[in-house]
Motif scaffolding. Structure first.
Motif, PDB file in Angstrom:
ATOM      1  N   TYR A  63      38.021  41.376  35.868  1.00  0.00           N
ATOM      2  CA  TYR A  63      39.465  41.538  35.857  1.00  0.00           C
ATOM      3  C   TYR A  63      40.150  40.190  35.926  1.00  0.00           C
ATOM      4  N   TYR A 107      43.970  39.184  37.085  1.00  0.00           N
ATOM      5  CA  TYR A 107      45.188  39.759  37.643  1.00  0.00           C
ATOM      6  C   TYR A 107      46.084  38.630  38.122  1.00  0.00           C
ATOM      7  N   GLN A 128      46.949  40.436  32.776  1.00  0.00           N
ATOM      8  CA  GLN A 128      46.520  41.489  33.688  1.00  0.00           C
ATOM      9  C   GLN A 128      45.650  42.463  32.893  1.00  0.00           C
ATOM     10  N   SER A 186      48.705  45.974  33.760  1.00  0.00           N
ATOM     11  CA  SER A 186      50.007  45.434  34.162  1.00  0.00           C
ATOM     12  C   SER A 186      50.911  46.488  34.801  1.00  0.00           C
ATOM     13  N   THR A 206      51.061  46.205  43.027  1.00  0.00           N
ATOM     14  CA  THR A 206      50.261  45.221  43.748  1.00  0.00           C
ATOM     15  C   THR A 206      49.460  45.920  44.848  1.00  0.00           C
TER      16      THR A 206
END
Length: 121
Positions: free
Chosen positions: A50, A52, A57, A98, A102
């Motif tokens: 990943y 991020y 993202q 995206s 969070t």
């Protein structure tokens, strides 16, 4: 044929960008319901990465062509709600994360043979 070639190059370009940024991190996957010692490897276990940050993202699934596809779910461990559900190519594929809020998320990858792999992002 032409469409497939264009798609391949888009995916390749995205992966190169992610690797060049240095923000690519490996996702540790564990076989759900498998042995607790972590030693056994499964032939259809993909590698997952990943990125991020504010620029990129993405989740990358690298299955090396062992199976034709993987079903992928990303969920919240707090609410157990599935936030992203998609099917990716068994060779190599990317998809955007995206839209995720969070925080910590659980990724569940299921192969066509029924093996389930889980990790945290």
């Amino acid at each position: 044929m032409k469409r497939t070639t264009v798609l391949f190059f888009i995916i390749l370009f995205t992966a190169i960008q992610l690797l060049a940024d240095g923000n690519l991190r490996s996702i540790t996957l564990n076989h759900k319901g498998g042995p607790r010692d972590g030693v056994q490897m499964y032939y259809d276990m993909p590698a997952a990465y990943y990125s991020y940050d504010t620029k990129a993202q993405w989740i990358i699934i690298d299955g090396d062509g062992v199976v034709s596809y993987y079903d992928v779910e990303i969920s919240s461990p707090l609410t157990n709600t599935v936030e992203i559900c998609t099917q990716v190519d068994g060779d190599y594929d990317t998809f955007s994360i995206s839209s995720l809020p969070t925080g910590t998320h659980v990724i569940t990858i299921t192969s066509p043979s029924g093996n389930v792999f889980e990790g945290t992002i």
